[in-house]
Design a protein around this motif. Structure first.
Motif, PDB file in Angstrom:
ATOM      1  N   GLN A 154       0.955  -1.051   0.171  1.00 43.09           N
ATOM      2  CA  GLN A 154       0.035  -0.025  -0.042  1.00 43.09           C
ATOM      3  C   GLN A 154       0.738   1.433  -0.055  1.00 43.09           C
ATOM      4  O   GLN A 154       1.696   1.537   0.643  1.00 43.09           O
ATOM      5  CB  GLN A 154      -0.985  -0.041   1.136  1.00 43.09           C
ATOM      6  N   VAL A 155       0.630   2.108  -0.982  1.00 41.40           N
ATOM      7  CA  VAL A 155       1.339   3.325  -1.016  1.00 41.40           C
ATOM      8  C   VAL A 155       1.049   4.165   0.104  1.00 41.40           C
ATOM      9  O   VAL A 155      -0.094   4.482   0.643  1.00 41.40           O
ATOM     10  CB  VAL A 155       1.111   3.930  -2.538  1.00 41.40           C
ATOM     11  N   HIS A 156       2.316   4.804   0.540  1.00 39.88           N
ATOM     12  CA  HIS A 156       1.997   5.722   2.005  1.00 39.88           C
ATOM     13  C   HIS A 156       2.693   7.099   1.348  1.00 39.88           C
ATOM     14  O   HIS A 156       4.005   6.985   1.131  1.00 39.88           O
ATOM     15  CB  HIS A 156       2.727   4.953   2.995  1.00 39.88           C
ATOM     16  N   LEU A 157       2.257   7.922   1.635  1.00 38.06           N
ATOM     17  CA  LEU A 157       2.873   9.509   1.405  1.00 38.06           C
ATOM     18  C   LEU A 157       2.658  10.344   2.671  1.00 38.06           C
ATOM     19  O   LEU A 157       1.879  10.347   3.427  1.00 38.06           O
ATOM     20  CB  LEU A 157       1.963  10.267   0.340  1.00 38.06           C
ATOM     21  N   VAL A 158       4.098  11.142   2.966  1.00 41.01           N
ATOM     22  CA  VAL A 158       4.208  12.035   4.058  1.00 41.01           C
ATOM     23  C   VAL A 158       4.710  12.986   3.675  1.00 41.01           C
ATOM     24  O   VAL A 158       5.829  13.248   3.557  1.00 41.01           O
ATOM     25  CB  VAL A 158       4.947  11.013   5.182  1.00 41.01           C
ATOM     26  N   GLU A 159       3.908  14.130   3.769  1.00 39.16           N
ATOM     27  CA  GLU A 159       4.402  15.589   3.512  1.00 39.16           C
ATOM     28  C   GLU A 159       5.220  16.365   4.764  1.00 39.16           C
ATOM     29  O   GLU A 159       4.856  15.783   5.906  1.00 39.16           O
ATOM     30  CB  GLU A 159       3.302  16.513   3.355  1.00 39.16           C
ATOM     31  N   SER A 160       6.099  17.076   4.553  1.00 39.65           N
ATOM     32  CA  SER A 160       6.946  17.851   5.510  1.00 39.65           C
ATOM     33  C   SER A 160       7.379  19.194   4.879  1.00 39.65           C
ATOM     34  O   SER A 160       7.170  19.195   3.596  1.00 39.65           O
ATOM     35  CB  SER A 160       8.089  17.194   6.050  1.00 39.65           C
ATOM     36  N   GLY A 161       7.733  19.728   5.690  1.00 36.48           N
ATOM     37  CA  GLY A 161       8.389  21.072   5.333  1.00 36.48           C
ATOM     38  C   GLY A 161       7.308  22.515   5.287  1.00 36.48           C
ATOM     39  O   GLY A 161       7.724  23.698   4.918  1.00 36.48           O
ATOM     40  N   GLY A 162       6.106  22.285   5.918  1.00 35.74           N
ATOM     41  CA  GLY A 162       5.257  23.581   5.986  1.00 35.74           C
ATOM     42  C   GLY A 162       5.672  24.422   7.057  1.00 35.74           C
ATOM     43  O   GLY A 162       6.561  23.880   7.992  1.00 35.74           O
ATOM     44  N   GLY A 163       4.955  25.436   7.304  1.00 36.93           N
ATOM     45  CA  GLY A 163       5.380  26.536   8.342  1.00 36.93           C
ATOM     46  C   GLY A 163       4.631  27.768   8.095  1.00 36.93           C
ATOM     47  O   GLY A 163       3.938  27.932   7.197  1.00 36.93           O
ATOM     48  N   LEU A 164       5.254  28.672   8.893  1.00 39.05           N
ATOM     49  CA  LEU A 164       4.891  30.112   8.668  1.00 39.05           C
ATOM     50  C   LEU A 164       6.114  30.765   8.053  1.00 39.05           C
ATOM     51  O   LEU A 164       7.111  30.710   8.285  1.00 39.05           O
ATOM     52  CB  LEU A 164       4.511  30.586   9.963  1.00 39.05           C
ATOM     53  N   VAL A 165       5.489  31.701   6.842  1.00 37.85           N
ATOM     54  CA  VAL A 165       6.531  32.460   6.113  1.00 37.85           C
ATOM     55  C   VAL A 165       5.969  33.775   5.796  1.00 37.85           C
ATOM     56  O   VAL A 165       4.682  33.913   5.664  1.00 37.85           O
ATOM     57  CB  VAL A 165       6.860  31.790   5.182  1.00 37.85           C
ATOM     58  N   ARG A 166       6.836  34.823   5.653  1.00 39.82           N
ATOM     59  CA  ARG A 166       6.093  36.068   5.496  1.00 39.82           C
ATOM     60  C   ARG A 166       5.955  36.199   3.912  1.00 39.82           C
ATOM     61  O   ARG A 166       6.431  35.409   3.173  1.00 39.82           O
ATOM     62  CB  ARG A 166       7.115  37.061   5.895  1.00 39.82           C
ATOM     63  N   PRO A 167       5.090  37.065   3.593  1.00 39.24           N
ATOM     64  CA  PRO A 167       4.918  37.123   2.088  1.00 39.24           C
ATOM     65  C   PRO A 167       6.008  37.631   1.219  1.00 39.24           C
ATOM     66  O   PRO A 167       6.736  38.456   1.883  1.00 39.24           O
ATOM     67  CB  PRO A 167       3.910  38.583   2.214  1.00 39.24           C
ATOM     68  N   GLY A 168       6.303  37.059   0.373  1.00 42.87           N
ATOM     69  CA  GLY A 168       7.723  37.099  -0.668  1.00 42.87           C
ATOM     70  C   GLY A 168       8.497  36.120  -0.151  1.00 42.87           C
ATOM     71  O   GLY A 168       9.651  36.062  -0.834  1.00 42.87           O
ATOM     72  N   GLY A 169       8.210  35.539   0.991  1.00 39.03           N
ATOM     73  CA  GLY A 169       9.171  34.202   1.270  1.00 39.03           C
ATOM     74  C   GLY A 169       9.112  32.985   0.582  1.00 39.03           C
ATOM     75  O   GLY A 169       8.322  33.169  -0.404  1.00 39.03           O
ATOM     76  N   SER A 170       9.926  32.031   0.892  1.00 46.87           N
ATOM     77  CA  SER A 170       9.831  30.677   0.261  1.00 46.87           C
ATOM     78  C   SER A 170      10.000  29.493   1.343  1.00 46.87           C
ATOM     79  O   SER A 170      10.252  29.631   2.273  1.00 46.87           O
ATOM     80  CB  SER A 170      11.326  30.608  -0.520  1.00 46.87           C
ATOM     81  N   LEU A 171       9.506  28.628   0.805  1.00 55.36           N
ATOM     82  CA  LEU A 171       9.059  27.318   1.440  1.00 55.36           C
ATOM     83  C   LEU A 171       9.620  26.160   0.452  1.00 55.36           C
ATOM     84  O   LEU A 171       9.026  26.281  -0.534  1.00 55.36           O
ATOM     85  CB  LEU A 171       8.059  27.029   2.066  1.00 55.36           C
ATOM     86  N   ARG A 172      10.218  24.821   0.565  1.00 52.22           N
ATOM     87  CA  ARG A 172      10.091  23.648  -0.008  1.00 52.22           C
ATOM     88  C   ARG A 172       9.338  22.700   0.853  1.00 52.22           C
ATOM     89  O   ARG A 172       9.875  22.195   2.022  1.00 52.22           O
ATOM     90  CB  ARG A 172      11.505  23.282  -0.043  1.00 52.22           C
ATOM     91  N   LEU A 173       8.387  22.120   0.089  1.00 51.17           N
ATOM     92  CA  LEU A 173       7.692  20.808   0.811  1.00 51.17           C
ATOM     93  C   LEU A 173       8.296  19.675   0.183  1.00 51.17           C
ATOM     94  O   LEU A 173       8.785  19.628  -0.951  1.00 51.17           O
ATOM     95  CB  LEU A 173       6.124  21.259   0.290  1.00 51.17           C
ATOM     96  N   SER A 174       8.298  18.783   0.925  1.00 50.47           N
ATOM     97  CA  SER A 174       8.877  17.282   0.555  1.00 50.47           C
ATOM     98  C   SER A 174       7.639  16.221   0.975  1.00 50.47           C
ATOM     99  O   SER A 174       6.781  16.602   1.863  1.00 50.47           O
ATOM    100  CB  SER A 174       9.988  16.861   1.324  1.00 50.47           C
ATOM    101  N   CYS A 175       7.685  15.283   0.004  1.00 47.06           N
ATOM    102  CA  CYS A 175       6.683  14.225   0.121  1.00 47.06           C
ATOM    103  C   CYS A 175       7.516  12.820   0.014  1.00 47.06           C
ATOM    104  O   CYS A 175       8.121  12.549  -1.077  1.00 47.06           O
ATOM    105  CB  CYS A 175       5.733  14.389  -0.909  1.00 47.06           C
ATOM    106  N   ALA A 176       7.412  12.248   1.107  1.00 48.44           N
ATOM    107  CA  ALA A 176       8.219  11.043   0.982  1.00 48.44           C
ATOM    108  C   ALA A 176       7.354   9.830   0.768  1.00 48.44           C
ATOM    109  O   ALA A 176       6.139   9.562   1.416  1.00 48.44           O
ATOM    110  CB  ALA A 176       8.874  10.501   2.515  1.00 48.44           C
TER     111      ALA A 176
END
Length: 120
Positions: A1-23
């Motif tokens: 059975q396929v299992h997906l786990v996201e990470s990398g979210g959070g609080l960021v200011r406008p104009g900022g950057s984030l990188r999400l990952s999914c294992a």
């Protein structure tokens, strides 16, 4: 059975950057096309980006085109969503999804989501 786990979210200011990952686990990663979706409070879930099995093809929602980049590392069984120039309207729970087909309207497998909040 396929299992997906996201990470990398959070609080960021406008104009900022984030990188999400999914294992990805529980299957052969290269058999699956991958997608990212998001759902803001009070709104329906919407498509963000998708990537083909090898990573050679991608497409994006108009609202994120030029700001977000989807990629995958097939050696690490991981898909990423690089988000730049973030706006308050990007605030949502972000989900990754997997499906054997690329470009289809539905996905068979979903992660639990990760919260992204864009606020000053």
């Amino acid at each position: 059975q396929v299992h997906l786990v996201e990470s990398g979210g959070g609080l960021v200011r406008p104009g900022g950057s984030l990188r999400l990952s999914c294992a990805f686990s529980g299957g052969t990663f290269t058999n699956y096309a991958m997608g990212w979706f998001r759902q803001a409070p009070g709104k329906e879930r919407e498509f963000v980006a998708a990537i083909s099995w090898s990573g050679g093809s991608t497409y994006y929602a108009n609202s994120v085109k030029g700001r977000f980049t989807i990629s995958r590392d097939n050696a690490k069984n991981t898909v990423y969503l690089q988000m730049n120039s973030l706006k308050p309207e990007d605030t949502a729970v972000y989900y990754c999804a997997a499906d054997l087909r690329y470009g289809g309207p539905t996905y068979d497998y979903w992660g639990q989501g990760t919260q992204v909040t864009v606020s000053s």
